[in-house]
Design a protein around this motif. Structure first.
Motif, mmCIF file in Angstrom:
data_model
loop_
_atom_site.group_PDB
_atom_site.id
_atom_site.type_symbol
_atom_site.label_atom_id
_atom_site.label_comp_id
_atom_site.label_asym_id
_atom_site.label_seq_id
_atom_site.Cartn_x
_atom_site.Cartn_y
_atom_site.Cartn_z
ATOM 1 N N LEU A 33 0.835 -1.296 0.222
ATOM 2 C CA LEU A 33 -0.147 0.102 -0.001
ATOM 3 C C LEU A 33 0.888 1.254 -0.087
ATOM 4 O O LEU A 33 2.048 1.133 0.684
ATOM 5 C CB LEU A 33 -0.836 0.084 1.255
ATOM 6 C CG LEU A 33 -1.829 1.162 1.437
ATOM 7 C CD1 LEU A 33 -2.885 1.300 0.368
ATOM 8 C CD2 LEU A 33 -2.450 1.132 2.939
ATOM 9 N N LEU A 34 0.421 2.143 -0.701
ATOM 10 C CA LEU A 34 1.090 3.495 -0.876
ATOM 11 C C LEU A 34 0.383 4.510 -0.305
ATOM 12 O O LEU A 34 -0.862 4.502 -0.858
ATOM 13 C CB LEU A 34 1.703 3.921 -2.201
ATOM 14 C CG LEU A 34 2.288 5.347 -2.308
ATOM 15 C CD1 LEU A 34 3.412 5.505 -1.483
ATOM 16 C CD2 LEU A 34 2.571 5.585 -3.796
ATOM 17 N N VAL A 35 0.497 5.587 0.608
ATOM 18 C CA VAL A 35 -0.257 6.382 1.332
ATOM 19 C C VAL A 35 0.330 7.629 0.789
ATOM 20 O O VAL A 35 1.371 8.055 1.186
ATOM 21 C CB VAL A 35 -0.419 6.179 2.874
ATOM 22 C CG1 VAL A 35 -1.536 7.308 3.659
ATOM 23 C CG2 VAL A 35 -0.799 4.663 3.173
ATOM 24 N N VAL A 36 -0.573 8.552 0.264
ATOM 25 C CA VAL A 36 -0.251 9.849 0.047
ATOM 26 C C VAL A 36 -1.086 10.983 0.673
ATOM 27 O O VAL A 36 -2.291 10.679 0.821
ATOM 28 C CB VAL A 36 -0.078 10.190 -1.419
ATOM 29 C CG1 VAL A 36 0.988 9.278 -2.105
ATOM 30 C CG2 VAL A 36 -1.518 9.898 -2.065
ATOM 31 N N GLY A 37 -0.588 12.031 0.871
ATOM 32 C CA GLY A 37 -1.525 13.210 1.180
ATOM 33 C C GLY A 37 -2.396 13.703 -0.100
ATOM 34 O O GLY A 37 -1.878 13.370 -0.992
ATOM 35 N N THR A 38 -3.272 14.730 0.398
ATOM 36 C CA THR A 38 -4.045 15.396 -0.693
ATOM 37 C C THR A 38 -3.218 16.513 -1.493
ATOM 38 O O THR A 38 -3.073 16.457 -2.740
ATOM 39 C CB THR A 38 -5.411 15.773 -0.331
ATOM 40 O OG1 THR A 38 -4.845 16.852 0.850
ATOM 41 C CG2 THR A 38 -6.251 14.999 0.223
ATOM 42 N N LEU A 65 -6.552 23.502 -5.176
ATOM 43 C CA LEU A 65 -6.566 22.124 -5.621
ATOM 44 C C LEU A 65 -6.968 21.153 -4.632
ATOM 45 O O LEU A 65 -6.434 21.223 -3.647
ATOM 46 C CB LEU A 65 -5.308 21.884 -6.407
ATOM 47 C CG LEU A 65 -4.703 22.704 -7.596
ATOM 48 C CD1 LEU A 65 -3.466 22.188 -8.201
ATOM 49 C CD2 LEU A 65 -5.787 22.508 -8.622
ATOM 50 N N LEU A 66 -7.841 20.436 -5.156
ATOM 51 C CA LEU A 66 -8.467 19.387 -4.122
ATOM 52 C C LEU A 66 -7.390 18.086 -4.088
ATOM 53 O O LEU A 66 -7.479 17.481 -3.012
ATOM 54 C CB LEU A 66 -9.926 18.823 -4.570
ATOM 55 C CG LEU A 66 -10.823 19.915 -4.136
ATOM 56 C CD1 LEU A 66 -12.023 19.445 -4.682
ATOM 57 C CD2 LEU A 66 -10.933 20.393 -2.651
ATOM 58 N N LEU A 67 -6.685 17.870 -5.035
ATOM 59 C CA LEU A 67 -5.628 16.768 -5.114
ATOM 60 C C LEU A 67 -4.672 17.382 -5.959
ATOM 61 O O LEU A 67 -4.618 17.684 -7.121
ATOM 62 C CB LEU A 67 -6.486 15.651 -5.828
ATOM 63 C CG LEU A 67 -5.866 14.273 -5.638
ATOM 64 C CD1 LEU A 67 -5.596 13.796 -4.093
ATOM 65 C CD2 LEU A 67 -6.348 13.216 -6.521
#
Length: 290
Positions: A252-257, A266-268
């Motif tokens: 799994l890779l976890v990233v912030g927005t 920008l929302l992402l």
């Protein structure tokens, strides 16, 4: 409130793979699983199908059978899983975003039945990843199964969004009983022809990476003292490229927005967008639960 894990299901192979990941996530969290199918009503594309009949259509029997069949198969494969199904009159993207208001996690596949083969992430997945009100797990089917005992990887850049990603990543690693790898991506140094510039850049990156990773690691160990945490500074042409490469050995890779270079409107951010399109493993976008 026992918020469920919500997954959008339309019968496509991508959505069924997402449902499998959602079932595992629900069991790990001791949450119920909600299978949602959003169907477009007559105003779905802005024009009624029949100008003399503007009523809302009812749920489809075919879709209901698909949902119930999927639920039965998941319960059979994941004993102890509690599953509910729901059809919602509305577009699938908007439906999932609305359902995210009451969810612990939303899971989406890379493409649904309306997806185009050339797109790595369909419009529904992109819409949910950008606008959801809770964390979003984006699942892309791979030719090779992802090993479940591989580590959880989190991108670290010191931003508030990254700090939230680190917390979510630590929780995921603890739930899965796998190591957590904190990754900070620095500049590759390519294109610098002056040796002094390269040396200064490397020294500045090293100091920044050590500080950011140490801070993140300390925060994780405070919350999860028994968790195996590894710090991994890497150099790449860009943050997205570095994280995509790191995802090759992750479950799994976890990233912030958004990272530190993100724009408030920008929302992402661009890094998160690139990662959810090209990562080699599922990606968790760390939206705060609202």
């Amino acid at each position: 409130m026992n918020r469920p894990v919500v997954v959008g299901v339309d019968g496509s192979p991508s959505s069924l793979v997402a449902a499998e990941h959602a079932a595992r996530a629900a069991l790990l969290r001791s949450r119920p699983l909600l299978l949602v199918h959003g169907y477009l009503h007559p105003f779905g594309y802005g024009v009624p199908l029949n100008p003399y009949d503007v009523g809302m259509p009812g749920p489809s029997e075919e879709a209901q059978e698909m949902l119930e069949r999927t639920a039965a198969e998941l319960v059979d494969r994941w004993p102890g899983l509690a599953v509910e199904v729901r059809q919602v009159a509305g577009g699938p993207g908007a439906t999932m975003v609305e359902e995210s208001r009451r969810a612990d996690l939303v899971v989406v596949g890379s493409r649904g039945l309306g997806g185009f083969a050339g797109l790595l992430l369909g419009s529904v997945g992109a819409q949910v990843a950008a606008h959801a009100h809770c964390p979003v797990l984006v699942v892309r089917p791979d030719e090779q199964p992802i090993p479940v005992d591989a580590p959880v990887v989190v991108g670290v850049d010191g931003s508030e969004s990254s700090q939230l990603a680190v917390r979510f990543g630590a929780d995921e690693a603890a739930l899965r009983d796998v190591p957590l790898v904190l990754v900070h991506v620095g500049p590759s140094g390519e294109g610098r022809t002056v040796p002094e510039e390269v040396e200064e850049s490397q020294a500045a990156y090293q100091a920044e990476a050590v500080r950011l990773l140490a801070d993140a690691s300390a925060a994780v160990r405070g919350e999860h003292p028994g968790l195996v945490v590894r710090e991994h500074p890497v150099r790449a042409a860009g943050a997205a490229q570095g994280l995509i490469e790191a995802s090759g050995s992750a479950s799994l890779l976890v990233v912030g927005t958004r990272g530190r270079a993100g724009f408030a409107g920008l929302l992402l951010g661009s890094v998160s967008q690139a990662v959810i399109h090209h990562a080699h493993c599922p990606v968790l976008v760390a939206h705060p639960v609202s």
